[in-house]
Design an enzyme around this catalytic site. Structure first.
Site, mmCIF file in Angstrom:
data_model
loop_
_atom_site.group_PDB
_atom_site.id
_atom_site.type_symbol
_atom_site.label_atom_id
_atom_site.label_comp_id
_atom_site.label_asym_id
_atom_site.label_seq_id
_atom_site.Cartn_x
_atom_site.Cartn_y
_atom_site.Cartn_z
ATOM 1 N NE ARG A 41 -3.454 0.287 2.751
ATOM 2 C CZ ARG A 41 -4.132 0.511 3.885
ATOM 3 N NH1 ARG A 41 -4.320 -0.472 4.740
ATOM 4 N NH2 ARG A 41 -4.607 1.703 4.146
ATOM 5 C CG HIS A 87 -6.131 -1.941 -5.462
ATOM 6 N ND1 HIS A 87 -4.852 -2.208 -5.017
ATOM 7 C CD2 HIS A 87 -6.605 -0.977 -4.643
ATOM 8 C CE1 HIS A 87 -4.558 -1.436 -3.989
ATOM 9 N NE2 HIS A 87 -5.616 -0.672 -3.742
ATOM 10 C CE1 TYR A 130 -22.176 14.270 -12.201
ATOM 11 C CE2 TYR A 130 -20.994 14.310 -10.103
ATOM 12 C CZ TYR A 130 -22.186 14.285 -10.818
ATOM 13 O OH TYR A 130 -23.378 14.273 -10.154
#
Length: 837
Positions: A41, A87, A130
């Site tokens: 990570r 992931h 968006y």
């Protein structure tokens, strides 16, 4: 109401209670958690500079075919593909990583091309439904060759798919884009650098595997932040390059100008790394309310897409803007500290790396990638050559081949008979059985013979690369240079060894600093990288001295501390400049160091695309000022023609598309020198150019071919005896020429289509005496022979020996010895040259 029943217990069930030590269980669980955070990570791999989530995003976008030449897709689709296939974490964390890869203010070379609102330094991005995204051109460099067995692939989280353990990374992403992350018990915070500089250092390390840190730091002088600004103090940067840990201060780029007719203000055009304008405005308001800041009447954010960042801090009448600026540096984010902690994974282990180790890990990775790619390509071409040779055998006796196939009972029998009769291998026989009839024409045979020859040549080349380590390293170095040419950009951040400000912070509201400075004689200086400063006394700066001083001088003008000089711009203007606006440099032995200077844009108000090309004295007794333009026009301005009560005025009427290349004082005894982009050098007496008024347009200086321009203009002393004191100043103001000290011509050739500051080029240094003088308005003589790939001079300079070259950050660059050939070709430079002085 239904009754709840307990399920029956199986008869063979035996209850077992295991006693576990809580401390041991907590210790083991915590170590597993820490291991997971560190390796999957928080920390990047030192080879490709990516964390696992970033690597999976870039790989999945490449797998989806989201190339830069194709349409954008919704970011939510990319996030969903990454989350579902590679992931197994939340979509928010994946989208956050995707957004950072697309932000130009966070990464020096973004890997994702975002369309829509991807946020700013003060506001977050729009939702993933968006925005749209696709791969940036640099991402193609990171993933190139994945289908050629250049890296190992590992299973994904459910063992159904495969993903690369590391990307091929033909770009040094970790150094170029930096990284930040917080793991368990450790963290990383790496600063971005300039791609061209990093690749120059990497290529030097490829050619010289035992290069020292000092050698590499000459090519990578310091970080290059995406938002520009200034780095003040390079001691912490050197510590970080040596040990992997260090700190430095970043300052905003500011200039003091008239914001209204009667009020001055501080204009901020670049902010420190990861500092937004709203945060600065908020801290300024808090400082004013808390009485920490004084002298500020208003703060306005005039930032727009056309002009970029522009914060205007209006100063109250009677306050010293320099003192207010020092207060702002002290109490607001206009000056921030950045702590470097270069922690990355190397061979699966977290390590703290210096500059040499970071470059070495990436270079070793690229050598391994190129070696594996060459082996893969060699195997494929050997396999194809084997098939082509078998096909040529079959076409040579095609009638018998057809007869064998027609008389066979099945495909297996035909395959066996072909192998026995024509001595073919199993793959060759199978390939012939699948052959289409249209391949039996005469032209197909010619094509196969051509392919056979091409394959043999490629195989020989690949075998030579794999057999010779030096040749393999040469291929790696050439590919690095190509990446720098394709994706490199000029440096944005200015590096300063010291603060470079007007002095210590002034707390007094009404500072009288300008009045306390005596009007003593001094010198105004301008460096090749555009830094301005003044000396503290009238001692002329010596040219010779320490070899590795910061920057080289481009111009110097005698003046007084409270006097005024003129800055000549490329638009043909002369801007009045108070010498008090320039920071003073302490006296030094040897060559002056302008690391404490101020960028010219902070003290001279320039229009878009305008630059300062020289300094001029405003003394009416000074020699006339000579100007040279890119269109080959020269002019001498009448001495003393200085308008009163004006801050700027025109020195020459320029034609459309023309601009001033340089300006310098010249007497009738001096020589005017012009060098064109097609490597023509012309010099003639300055007496041939009569002084004119400011409105005149000058006269023809050099005859240019179509499409060519002047790349250098300067003034040199005559070839005969010099002044009574034995010295003569060159017109470009770069230093002193004494008796017996000659002049040199430095020419740097390259490609006219290359991005400025990204191409290394070839350089040649020759004595000026080799070039005969000619009349004004003629074509001159050739000064440089172009090599393959070169079509223009990108830089030229004529001045006193020995010449000194500098990079974009002021670092010295070695020039080759003097070449006695007037029209010879150059030698390759170790790094791109920004200026010569």
């Amino acid at each position: 109401m239904a009754r709840r029943t307990t399920p029956p217990v199986p008869e063979d069930f035996t209850e077992q209670i295991v006693d576990v030590d809580v401390s041991e269980e907590m210790r083991g669980s915590f170590l597993e958690y820490a291991y997971s955070v560190i390796y999957t990570r928080a920390l990047p791999d030192a080879r490709d500079g990516l964390k696992p989530v970033q690597r999976r995003i870039v790989y999945q976008m490449a797998d989806m075919g989201l190339r830069p030449d194709r349409a954008h897709v919704k970011s939510a689709r990319v996030v969903g593909e990454v989350m579902g296939k590679l992931h197994p974490h939340g979509d928010a964390s994946i989208y956050d990583a995707l957004v950072r890869l697309a932000q130009p203010f966070a990464l020096r070379v973004p890997l994702v091309d975002g369309h829509g609102n991807f946020g700013s330094l003060d506001d977050g991005p729009a939702a993933s439904r968006y925005t749209e995204a696709r791969m940036a051109p640099a991402a193609l460099v990171m993933t190139a060759g994945l289908d050629e067995d250049v890296v190992d692939f590992v299973p994904n989280y459910d063992n159904r798919l495969r993903q690369p353990e590391v990307l091929p990374a033909a770009m040094p992403n970790l150094l170029v884009n930096g990284a930040s992350g917080i793991a368990v018990g450790m963290a990383t915070n790496m600063v971005p650098h300039n791609l061209v500089e990093v690749i120059s250092a990497a290529r030097h390390l490829v050619a010289h595997p035992h290069a020292s840190l000092e050698d590499l730091m000459r090519l990578v002088p310091g970080p290059d932040l995406p938002t520009g600004g200034k780095i003040v103090g390079l001691g912490g940067v050197r510590d970080a390059y040596r040990t992997g840990r260090g700190a430095f201060r970043t300052r905003a780029t500011t200039r003091i100008e008239n914001v209204t007719a009667k009020r001055r203000g501080i204009v901020v055009t670049e902010l420190p790394y990861l500092v937004g304008p709203e945060k600065v405005i908020e801290k300024i308001k808090e400082g004013v309310q808390a009485k920490k800041l004084s002298g500020i009447s208003d703060v306005m954010d005039l930032t727009d897409r056309a002009n970029g960042l522009r914060l205007v801090i209006e100063i109250k009448t009677g306050f010293n803007p320099e003192a207010v600026l020092e207060q702002l540096y002290r109490y607001t984010p206009l000056e921030e500290s950045f702590n470097i902690n270069n922690v990355a994974l190397v061979d699966g282990q977290p390590r703290t790396l210096g500059l040499v180790e970071l470059l070495q890990v990436w270079v070793d990775h690229r050598i391994d990638v190129v070696r594996r790619r060459s082996s893969f390509r060699l195997a494929r071409r050997l396999e194809r050559l084997h098939l082509v040779e078998g096909l040529l055998l079959a076409i040579a006796d095609i009638d018998e081949v057809i007869q064998v196939i027609r008389t066979s009972d099945d495909a297996d029998t035909a395959r066996t008979r072909l192998r026995e009769i024509f001595d073919l291998s199993e793959p060759q026989a199978e390939y012939i059985l699948e052959l289409r009839l249209r391949r039996l024409t005469r032209f197909s045979r010619i094509e196969l013979e051509r392919e056979q020859a091409a394959l043999a040549a490629e195989i020989a080349e690949l075998q030579a690369v794999l057999a010779d380590e030096a040749r393999l390293r040469g291929v790696v170095s050439d590919e690095m240079a190509e990446v720098a040419r394709a994706h490199g950009t000029p440096r944005r951040t200015i590096l300063l060894d010291s603060a470079g400000g007007p002095g210590p912070a002034v707390v007094s509201a009404r500072s009288a600093t300008p009045l306390e400075i005596p009007d003593t004689p001094c010198w105004a200086l301008m460096s090749a990288t555009g830094l301005l400063a003044r000396t503290t006394d009238d001692a002329r700066p010596a040219r010779d001295g320490a070899r590795h001083r910061h920057d080289v001088l481009r111009a110097l003008v005698p003046t007084t501390a409270r006097g005024e000089i003129g800055a000549v711009t490329s638009r043909g203007r002369l801007v009045r400049l108070p010498v008090l606006d320039l920071p003073s440099l302490p006296p030094t032995d040897g060559a002056p160091s302008l690391s404490g200077g101020v960028p010219v844009g902070e003290v001279v108000v320039l229009d878009a695309g305008e630059s300062v090309v020289g300094l001029a004295s405003l003394d009416p007794a000074a020699p006339s000022l000579a100007l040279g333009t890119a269109g080959g026009v020269v002019k001498r301005v009448v001495p003393g023609d200085v308008p009163a009560n004006r801050d700027a005025w025109d020195l020459i009427t320029l034609k459309d598309g023309d601009e001033v290349v340089s300006a310098a004082p010249a007497t009738d005894d001096d020589e005017l020198v012009l060098v064109s982009s097609d490597a023509s050098l012309l010099h003639f007496p300055a007496a041939l150019v009569r002084p004119q008024g400011r409105a005149a347009g000058g006269m023809a200086g050099i005859k240019l071919a179509d499409g060519q321009r002047v790349v250098f203009f300067g003034v040199c002393p005559p070839a005969g005896p010099e002044g009574s004191d034995g010295t003569q100043d060159p017109a470009d103001g770069t230093g002193e020429v004494g008796t017996g000290r000659g002049l040199a011509v430095v020419t740097i050739a390259g490609s006219s289509s290359a991005l400025p500051g990204t191409e290394v080029g070839t350089v040649k240094t020759t004595p000026f005496d080799l070039y005969p003088g000619k009349g004004r308005a003629t074509g001159g003589v050739r000064a440089h022979r172009f090599l393959k790939g070169e079509d223009a001079l990108v830089l030229a300079w004529v001045g006193p020996t020995p010449p000194r070259a500098t990079g974009s950050a002021g670092q010295p660059i070695d020039l080759p010895p003097v070449d006695p050939r007037r029209d010879g070709s150059g030698v390759v430079l170790p790094a791109p040259v920004h200026g010569i002085g």
